[in-house]
Design an enzyme around this catalytic site. Structure first.
Site, PDB file in Angstrom:
ATOM      1  N   PHE A   3      -1.414   1.866   2.989  1.00  0.00           N
ATOM      2  CA  PHE A   3      -1.202   0.462   3.363  1.00  0.00           C
ATOM      3  C   PHE A   3      -0.141   0.290   4.444  1.00  0.00           C
ATOM      4  CE2 PHE A   3       2.405   0.853   0.436  1.00  0.00           C
ATOM      5  CZ  PHE A   3       3.381   0.105   1.095  1.00  0.00           C
ATOM      6  N   LYS A  41     -11.999   4.728   5.144  1.00  0.00           N
ATOM      7  CA  LYS A  41     -11.728   3.945   3.924  1.00  0.00           C
ATOM      8  C   LYS A  41     -10.253   3.557   4.000  1.00  0.00           C
ATOM      9  CE  LYS A  41     -10.065   3.690   0.329  1.00  0.00           C
ATOM     10  NZ  LYS A  41      -8.978   2.707   0.064  1.00  0.00           N
ATOM     11  N   GLU A  54      -6.919  -0.904   0.498  1.00  0.00           N
ATOM     12  CA  GLU A  54      -7.470  -2.180   0.046  1.00  0.00           C
ATOM     13  C   GLU A  54      -6.408  -3.292   0.073  1.00  0.00           C
ATOM     14  OE1 GLU A  54      -6.771   0.552  -1.540  1.00  0.00           O
ATOM     15  OE2 GLU A  54      -6.789   0.369  -3.724  1.00  0.00           O
ATOM     16  N   SER A 113       0.229   8.858  -0.627  1.00  0.00           N
ATOM     17  CA  SER A 113       1.291   9.389  -1.483  1.00  0.00           C
ATOM     18  C   SER A 113       0.960  10.824  -1.923  1.00  0.00           C
ATOM     19  CB  SER A 113       1.444   8.485  -2.710  1.00  0.00           C
ATOM     20  OG  SER A 113       0.225   8.465  -3.423  1.00  0.00           O
ATOM     21  N   CYS A 163       6.789   6.272   5.975  1.00  0.00           N
ATOM     22  CA  CYS A 163       6.889   7.640   5.457  1.00  0.00           C
ATOM     23  C   CYS A 163       7.989   8.396   6.170  1.00  0.00           C
ATOM     24  CB  CYS A 163       5.574   8.360   5.629  1.00  0.00           C
ATOM     25  SG  CYS A 163       5.168   8.620   7.350  1.00  0.00           S
ATOM     26  N   GLU A 204      10.379   9.055  -4.468  1.00  0.00           N
ATOM     27  CA  GLU A 204      10.149   8.269  -3.260  1.00  0.00           C
ATOM     28  C   GLU A 204      10.100   6.808  -3.679  1.00  0.00           C
ATOM     29  OE1 GLU A 204       6.239   8.432  -1.350  1.00  0.00           O
ATOM     30  OE2 GLU A 204       7.194   8.140   0.595  1.00  0.00           O
TER      31      GLU A 204
HETATM   32  P1  NAD Z   1      -1.618   5.720  -1.884  1.00  0.00           P
HETATM   33  O1  NAD Z   1      -1.601   7.185  -2.043  1.00  0.00           O
HETATM   34  O2  NAD Z   1      -1.471   4.858  -3.082  1.00  0.00           O
HETATM   35  O3  NAD Z   1      -3.015   5.266  -1.209  1.00  0.00           O
HETATM   36  C1  NAD Z   1      -3.514   5.901  -0.051  1.00  0.00           C
HETATM   37  C2  NAD Z   1      -5.041   5.776  -0.054  1.00  0.00           C
HETATM   38  O4  NAD Z   1      -5.568   6.459  -1.182  1.00  0.00           O
HETATM   39  C3  NAD Z   1      -5.548   4.348  -0.129  1.00  0.00           C
HETATM   40  O5  NAD Z   1      -6.640   4.218   0.731  1.00  0.00           O
HETATM   41  C4  NAD Z   1      -5.939   4.186  -1.594  1.00  0.00           C
HETATM   42  O6  NAD Z   1      -7.011   3.292  -1.765  1.00  0.00           O
HETATM   43  C5  NAD Z   1      -6.356   5.586  -1.993  1.00  0.00           C
HETATM   44  N1  NAD Z   1      -6.051   5.888  -3.397  1.00  0.00           N
HETATM   45  C6  NAD Z   1      -5.011   5.421  -4.141  1.00  0.00           C
HETATM   46  N2  NAD Z   1      -5.029   5.941  -5.379  1.00  0.00           N
HETATM   47  C7  NAD Z   1      -6.085   6.784  -5.422  1.00  0.00           C
HETATM   48  C8  NAD Z   1      -6.624   7.627  -6.431  1.00  0.00           C
HETATM   49  N3  NAD Z   1      -6.068   7.711  -7.643  1.00  0.00           N
HETATM   50  N4  NAD Z   1      -7.731   8.344  -6.140  1.00  0.00           N
HETATM   51  C9  NAD Z   1      -8.295   8.284  -4.916  1.00  0.00           C
HETATM   52  N5  NAD Z   1      -7.817   7.487  -3.915  1.00  0.00           N
HETATM   53  C10 NAD Z   1      -6.737   6.748  -4.162  1.00  0.00           C
HETATM   54  O7  NAD Z   1      -0.521   5.370  -0.777  1.00  0.00           O
HETATM   55  P2  NAD Z   1      -0.011   3.932  -0.294  1.00  0.00           P
HETATM   56  O8  NAD Z   1       0.800   3.310  -1.370  1.00  0.00           O
HETATM   57  O9  NAD Z   1      -1.141   3.150   0.290  1.00  0.00           O
HETATM   58  O10 NAD Z   1       0.931   4.363   0.918  1.00  0.00           O
HETATM   59  C11 NAD Z   1       2.261   4.751   0.769  1.00  0.00           C
HETATM   60  C12 NAD Z   1       2.390   6.248   0.664  1.00  0.00           C
HETATM   61  O11 NAD Z   1       1.848   6.878   1.819  1.00  0.00           O
HETATM   62  C13 NAD Z   1       3.836   6.720   0.602  1.00  0.00           C
HETATM   63  O12 NAD Z   1       3.920   7.758  -0.336  1.00  0.00           O
HETATM   64  C14 NAD Z   1       4.103   7.235   2.005  1.00  0.00           C
HETATM   65  O13 NAD Z   1       5.125   8.190   2.113  1.00  0.00           O
HETATM   66  C15 NAD Z   1       2.785   7.808   2.347  1.00  0.00           C
HETATM   67  N6  NAD Z   1       2.609   7.940   3.790  1.00  0.00           N
HETATM   68  C16 NAD Z   1       2.699   9.193   4.319  1.00  0.00           C
HETATM   69  C17 NAD Z   1       2.570   9.355   5.676  1.00  0.00           C
HETATM   70  C18 NAD Z   1       2.662  10.712   6.294  1.00  0.00           C
HETATM   71  O14 NAD Z   1       2.397  10.812   7.467  1.00  0.00           O
HETATM   72  N7  NAD Z   1       3.024  11.751   5.573  1.00  0.00           N
HETATM   73  C19 NAD Z   1       2.343   8.239   6.504  1.00  0.00           C
HETATM   74  C20 NAD Z   1       2.240   6.985   5.915  1.00  0.00           C
HETATM   75  C21 NAD Z   1       2.371   6.853   4.548  1.00  0.00           C
END
Ligand code: NAD
Length: 497
Positions: free
Chosen positions: A149, A173, A176, A226, A281, A382
């Protein structure tokens, strides 16, 4: 109420699933839209479209792809204010920050415009008598992108411009929580001339993700999010035979040595700690001070915090906006409660902040802890919010060791005026992206982005040269022209003459 659909075959698609999700304006706390949440059949429709498109797109000329990227670049550049406004409405970040996000995405599109040069192969003449060898890079097929997000426009742009330029087709994808930026990008790509099916968007949650991970027609998966989800993506997609890059979470440390320019370090700490409300991140979440640095640094950080303007990101005077959802805001506030319970010293407490006329927004003020210990949850986890922790250590080596022991390894920084100390940091630190007097070391598009350890799973960093490698596979061709010498049958291993 606005309804946010999928995008398949160059048009909006309402799919078959009856499930929907709620999209908020985090500054007002009000729902602004509903987003479709795909079921397996919707994913299959998008993948089928991408698969059909791949058959012709893979054979499109390099100049056709380059022109598409140039046209797309012009559209995004012209309408960046429009995109930024959409980001602020759904994500909450300030308009200036949102514009910065679009700009960083544009840089990857601009990189991908150079695809004819980037896809040049390698050629070795006369590897044996009359024999030449060359390596070409070919697209891999239908690629899935799954994104977080916090950068709804930029992170997808780390992926699809390069994947498409390499001759692949793409199914995105997006998160959401702020899904509109993906659909807008799809409209703009179609307007720029992308054939139907080259870029598709499936709105949804883990149901859609899990179908993409097992779908037989998906060749590769790019994920950013994450760490627990990144691990799941890496394991599942790998088990299903796909190429995977899965970038995870972070806990970024910034060391401040006693000789550092404390004004610079204080500016950096506040900007990198509280920018985008800490939802980056590459945000700094731990400041490791060495020797007496903390006593000189903290007053300067507090000074800057006292004038921070928190408010609706649409208001040009706001420097920090709200968090993404009420749940997330409460989770971050919960960490502040726990930090106090665990014995850290609270220096600035953002929990009671109320933004006038935006009382229902998901706001949390900037918070600063001192005397944080590595076993506290505010250090270990985090938090992904506007909470900065100061850990005081006696020696530089202890500071480096602390960072190297941390399971994450996304970004880090050192603030010093000592070249030798800076070089030691660059040499010894076990983190993928390193800043020397730079708090958020995000590489430009012609380098690649990627952390180490639990901040990435898979062999490739994202965008830049690593992106080209991820989205192509090498093919080596060995030719003999002409071959007047007929040597007859020889079952021995081929030797070079
Ligand atoms: P998230 O992991 O909750 O979601 C990321 C994506 O995965 C979304 O599209 C979500 O719909 C999907 N998703 C969530 N739970 C899932 C599951 N159980 N099974 C399958 N798909 C699932 O992350 P977020 O809260 O949207 O974003 C924040 C996180 O992203 C932080 O941990 C941040 O550090 C990380 N991030 C990392 C980078 C990087 O370059 N390393 C860059 C941006 C964000």
């Amino acid at each position: 109420m606005k309804r946010i659909s999928h995008w398949i075959d160059n048009q909006p698609n309402d799919g078959t699933s009856q499930r929907t999700g709620v999209v908020f304006n985090p500054a007002t706390g009000l729902q602004t839209s509903e987003v479709l949440l795909a079921d397996t059949a919707d994913v299959d429709t998008a993948v089928a479209s991408a698969k059909t498109a791949f058959e012709s797109w893979r054979h499109s000329s390099l100049t056709t792809r380059q022109r598409l990227l140039f046209a797309f670049r012009e559209i995004v550049n012209e309408r960046k204010e429009e995109i930024a406004k959409l980001l602020t409405e759904e994500h909450g970040k300030t308009l200036a920050d949102a514009l910065g996000e679009v700009q960083r995405g544009l840089e990857v599109i601009e990189f991908a415009c150079g695809i004819p040069h980037l896809l040049k192969g390698e050629f070795s003449e006369q590897v044996s008598s009359g024999v030449d060898t060359y390596t070409i890079r070919q697209p891999i097929g239908v690629v899935a992108g799954i994104t977080p997000f916090n950068f709804p426009a930029m992170v997808p742009m780390w992926m699809y411009p390069i994947a498409i330029a390499c001759g692949n087709t793409f199914v995105l994808k997006p998160s959401e929580k702020d899904p509109s930026a993906a659909t807008i990008a799809a409209e703009y790509l179609a307007e720029a001339g992308a054939p139907a099916g080259v870029f598709n968007v499936v709105q949804g949650d883990k149901v859609a993700v899990n179908r993409l991970l097992e779908h037989p027609d998906i060749s590769a998966v790019s994920f950013v999010g994450s760490t627990p989800v990144a691990k799941h993506i890496h394991q599942t997609a790998s088990a299903n035979g796909k190429r995977v890059q899965a970038l995870g979470g972070a806990k970024n440390h910034m060391i401040v040595l006693p000789d550092a320019d404390m004004e610079l370090a204080a500016d950096a700490a506040v900007s990198a700690g509280y920018g985008s409300a800490g939802e980056r991140c590459m945000a700094i979440s731990v400041i490791v001070t060495v020797g007496d640095a903390a006593d000189r640094l903290i007053p300067k950080i507090r000074d800057r915090m006292s004038s921070l303007v928190v408010g609706d990101g649409m208001d040009p005077s706001s420097e920090m906006g709200p968090l993404i959802t009420r749940d997330h805001r409460d989770r971050v506030a919960g960490y502040v409660d726990t930090g106090i319970d665990e014995g850290a010293t609270i220096v600035e407490d953002g929990r009671s902040l109320i933004v006038s006329n935006r009382e229902d927004g998901f706001f949390l003020g900037a918070t600063l802890f001192d005397n944080v210990q590595p076993d506290m949850s505010i250090y270990r986890d985090e938090i992904f919010g506007p909470v900065l922790s100061i850990v005081r250590l006696d020696s530089y080596q202890d500071a480096i060791d602390l960072i190297n022991r941390n399971p994450y390894g996304n970004g880090t920084a050192v603030f010093t005026n000592d070249g030798g100390a800076a070089r030691k940091f660059q040499l010894e630190i076990e983190v993928g992206m390193v800043g020397i007097n730079v708090p958020i070391p995000v590489p430009l598009a012609f380098h690649s982005f990627g952390g180490w350890k639990d901040s990435i799973f898979g062999d490739h960093a994202i965008y830049g040269p690593e992106g080209i490698h991820f989205y192509t596979r090498p093919k080596v061709v060995i030719t003999r022209w002409p071959d007047p010498i007929h040597r007859g049958v020889d079952l021995g291993f081929p030797q070079h003459h």
